[in-house]
Design a protein around this motif. Structure first.
Motif, PDB file in Angstrom:
ATOM      1  N   ALA A 457       0.784  -1.131  -0.071  1.00 20.21           N
ATOM      2  CA  ALA A 457       0.039   0.116  -0.103  1.00 20.21           C
ATOM      3  C   ALA A 457       0.782   1.238   0.194  1.00 20.21           C
ATOM      4  O   ALA A 457       1.881   1.266   0.923  1.00 20.21           O
ATOM      5  CB  ALA A 457      -0.971   0.001   1.278  1.00 20.21           C
ATOM      6  N   MET A 458       0.588   2.058  -0.776  1.00 22.90           N
ATOM      7  CA  MET A 458       1.185   3.376  -0.895  1.00 22.90           C
ATOM      8  C   MET A 458       0.771   4.356   0.164  1.00 22.90           C
ATOM      9  O   MET A 458      -0.243   4.725   0.579  1.00 22.90           O
ATOM     10  CB  MET A 458       0.723   4.199  -2.063  1.00 22.90           C
ATOM     11  CG  MET A 458       1.913   5.427  -2.386  1.00 22.90           C
ATOM     12  SD  MET A 458       3.372   5.162  -2.844  1.00 22.90           S
ATOM     13  CE  MET A 458       3.002   4.938  -4.762  1.00 22.90           C
ATOM     14  N   PRO A 459       1.894   4.540   1.097  1.00 24.52           N
ATOM     15  CA  PRO A 459       1.852   5.484   2.455  1.00 24.52           C
ATOM     16  C   PRO A 459       1.170   6.773   2.282  1.00 24.52           C
ATOM     17  O   PRO A 459       1.627   7.270   1.426  1.00 24.52           O
ATOM     18  CB  PRO A 459       3.072   5.476   2.996  1.00 24.52           C
ATOM     19  CG  PRO A 459       3.933   4.547   2.589  1.00 24.52           C
ATOM     20  CD  PRO A 459       3.370   4.281   1.101  1.00 24.52           C
ATOM     21  N   GLY A 460      -0.010   7.076   2.741  1.00 27.77           N
ATOM     22  CA  GLY A 460      -0.502   8.472   2.454  1.00 27.77           C
ATOM     23  C   GLY A 460      -1.162   8.661   1.180  1.00 27.77           C
ATOM     24  O   GLY A 460      -0.969  10.037   1.130  1.00 27.77           O
ATOM     25  N   MET A 461      -1.253   7.794   0.439  1.00 31.94           N
ATOM     26  CA  MET A 461      -1.758   8.102  -0.975  1.00 31.94           C
ATOM     27  C   MET A 461      -2.663   6.914  -1.484  1.00 31.94           C
ATOM     28  O   MET A 461      -2.192   6.389  -2.334  1.00 31.94           O
ATOM     29  CB  MET A 461      -0.603   8.454  -1.812  1.00 31.94           C
ATOM     30  CG  MET A 461      -0.944   9.334  -2.952  1.00 31.94           C
ATOM     31  SD  MET A 461       0.354   9.519  -4.123  1.00 31.94           S
ATOM     32  CE  MET A 461       1.358  10.967  -3.381  1.00 31.94           C
ATOM     33  N   ASN A 462      -3.613   6.836  -0.798  1.00 31.88           N
ATOM     34  CA  ASN A 462      -4.752   5.749  -1.207  1.00 31.88           C
ATOM     35  C   ASN A 462      -5.668   6.646  -2.250  1.00 31.88           C
ATOM     36  O   ASN A 462      -6.850   6.849  -1.753  1.00 31.88           O
ATOM     37  CB  ASN A 462      -5.501   5.270  -0.144  1.00 31.88           C
ATOM     38  CG  ASN A 462      -6.395   3.745  -0.751  1.00 31.88           C
ATOM     39  OD1 ASN A 462      -6.298   3.581  -1.841  1.00 31.88           O
ATOM     40  ND2 ASN A 462      -7.059   3.319   0.255  1.00 31.88           N
ATOM     41  N   LEU A 463      -5.397   6.392  -3.594  1.00 28.23           N
ATOM     42  CA  LEU A 463      -6.131   7.128  -4.318  1.00 28.23           C
ATOM     43  C   LEU A 463      -7.248   6.572  -5.109  1.00 28.23           C
ATOM     44  O   LEU A 463      -8.323   7.456  -5.503  1.00 28.23           O
ATOM     45  CB  LEU A 463      -5.187   7.759  -5.620  1.00 28.23           C
ATOM     46  CG  LEU A 463      -3.914   8.446  -5.220  1.00 28.23           C
ATOM     47  CD1 LEU A 463      -2.863   8.667  -6.434  1.00 28.23           C
ATOM     48  CD2 LEU A 463      -4.204   9.744  -4.504  1.00 28.23           C
ATOM     49  N   THR A 464      -7.620   5.332  -4.923  1.00 28.91           N
ATOM     50  CA  THR A 464      -8.506   4.612  -5.507  1.00 28.91           C
ATOM     51  C   THR A 464      -9.487   4.046  -4.429  1.00 28.91           C
ATOM     52  O   THR A 464      -9.607   3.098  -4.298  1.00 28.91           O
ATOM     53  CB  THR A 464      -7.976   3.377  -6.452  1.00 28.91           C
ATOM     54  OG1 THR A 464      -7.258   2.645  -5.650  1.00 28.91           O
ATOM     55  CG2 THR A 464      -7.477   3.871  -7.711  1.00 28.91           C
TER      56      THR A 464
END
Length: 489
Positions: A457-464
């Motif tokens: 998971a991309m930390p601090g950037m859950n775009l979807t």
């Protein structure tokens, strides 16, 4: 009761063999068998398919003399020319077998900064059943450019050979069965137009590879459209041959004559139009006409295989002879089933002999101011299949070749691109679309499969996600601005 038709030796009229006229029901049965065999063949994987295709290559090679004799009997072409055709086909089977995994196999692709937390792969998967509708002029080499590449890509093949050369098609399938006896991965169906139409119309056929006239290609495409079946079409040509001022004239004349007259001119990438720079025109014409005087129909090349084509050739010769100046041959050159070499100069560019595919041992020759004018005339055609440039200046020749509106161009040689398995083969405009041969030919018979996998998971950037907040969006904007916001000077 199954009806049959005969294949005839066009030079003698003798019956070479009898074959069934397989109608829609027989074609559907063949496609059904291929559909089951396709799953088995695809499941073997690249390594096993490679081994079996190399076995097939060996079987064809061992039968080379017998197969060449059959090609000679059904087309009328000399055995030597038939042998050369089969040797070229063998090299393509070898290349397709050895390179399929490298071209089509799974590989990782870069994901970019935005996809930093992803891994991505790309591979090319089999389509299933491929239908091949082949020509009569090169009944081994041309269809094998589709058959071998479709098989190497993991597909089963149902092949409808021309009604003029059915025995060759049947023999190719028989030889494959010797190498791969387990399943009917490669079958031939014989018949007339309705056989090919039934193959194109079957919804289980995932792609059609067609070689033939532009008019017939349009009818095949219409049948394919009913099921949105894609098609690769290799149609006619009106290939140009350009002789620049610095060309080796002896080599150019020799290549031009062979490119125009071999196989009785029945070559889709054969030479039909010649454009010669003024400075060397007279010298080139002397070389060409002297060489043409020693070429004999029935000895150096065979008959016109398709009887109906004789009328087209005669019409073009008659028209050209009235409008231009006959150098060699003329209307009297047509003596069915043979046509002697015909060279006519100064034929208007709007003449049928210049605009339409002749498909016979004829060429028109025109004097041009320079190579640029020759290129413009060469490109002023609805066709765009192959072409040739003769020049000693490598850089200039390469630029002319690149600017020629064709799928392939040979420099200081003729039709040489067909003998390089790694090069794609196909045209533009009325010459068709899609490619056989080479990596492009392998991909033509496969479907790209893209897979992405999140690694973390991309930390601090859950775009979807609907939980995405304004801070995450702001971080995205800053990242994109950093990566893409600077103008290049």
């Amino acid at each position: 009761m199954t009806t049959t038709f005969d294949s005839l030796n066009p030079a003698t009229g003798e019956v070479v063999g009898s074959h069934p006229k397989q109608g829609p029901e027989a074609v559907r049965a063949a496609v059904g068998r291929a559909d089951e065999a396709a799953a088995w063949w695809a499941g073997l994987g690249h390594a096993e398919r490679r081994r079996r295709l190399l076995d097939y290559k060996a079987v064809i090679t061992r039968d080379l003399r017998g197969l060449a004799r059959l090609v000679h009997e059904e087309t009328g072409k000399p055995v030597g020319d038939a042998t050369l055709e089969i040797v070229l086909a063998i090299t393509h089977v070898d290349w397709a077998a050895r390179n399929a995994q490298k071209v089509l196999g799974r590989r990782r692709v870069a994901t970019g900064m935005i996809g930093l937390n992803l891994s991505a792969t790309l591979e090319y998967l089999p389509l299933g059943v491929v239908g091949v509708i082949g020509p009569w002029n090169y009944p081994v080499f041309t269809p094998m450019g589709s058959i071998a590449y479709a098989l190497a890509a993991g597909n089963a093949v149902v092949f409808k050979p021309s009604e003029f050369t059915p025995g060759v098609g049947v023999r190719l399938a028989e030889l494959f069965a010797e190498a791969v006896p387990e399943q009917p991965v490669f079958q031939a169906v014989t018949g007339l137009g309705e056989t090919g139409a039934a193959l194109a119309a079957d919804p289980r056929v995932r792609k059609i590879a067609f070689t033939g006239s532009t008019a017939t290609a349009k009818r095949v495409m219409a049948a394919c459209a009913e099921n949105l079946t894609p098609i690769v079409a290799e149609c006619g040509g009106k290939d140009a041959f350009i002789v620049d001022a610095d060309a080796d004239l002896r080599a150019a004349a020799d290549a031009c004559l062979w490119g125009a007259m071999s196989n009785a001119g029945q070559t889709c990438v054969g030479v039909e139009r010649v454009y010669v720079v003024d400075a060397v025109y007279e010298s080139f014409m002397r070389e060409l006409s002297e060489r043409a005087a020693g070429v004999r129909a029935g000895e150096d090349y065979g008959p016109i295989t398709m009887p109906g084509q004789v009328e087209v050739i005669k019409r073009h010769i008659d028209d050209a002879a009235k409008a231009g100046r006959v150098v060699t041959g003329g209307p009297g050159a047509v003596r069915p089933p043979f046509v002697d070499p015909v060279i006519v100069e100064d034929v208007p560019e709007d003449s049928p002999a210049v605009r339409e595919e002749t498909f016979g041992p004829t060429i028109t020759v025109r004097r041009t101011r320079d190579a640029q004018e020759a290129l413009e005339l060469a490109n002023a055609s609805a066709y765009g299949l192959g072409g040739t440039i003769f020049s000693r200046d490598a850089r200039r020749a390469s630029e002319l070749a690149r600017l020629m509106r064709s799928g392939m161009t040979a420099i200081n040689s003729v039709i040489s691109f067909a003998g390089v398995p790694a090069l794609p083969f196909g045209g533009v405009g009325d010459s068709g679309f899609g490619r056989i041969h080479g990596a492009d030919g392998l991909r033509e018979f496969a479907r790209p499969k893209a897979i992405s996998r999140q690694r973390f998971a991309m930390p601090g950037m859950n775009l979807t996600s609907f939980s995405r907040g304004p801070d995450e969006l702001e971080r995205l904007i800053r990242l994109v601005t950093f990566l893409h916001g600077r103008r290049k000077r």
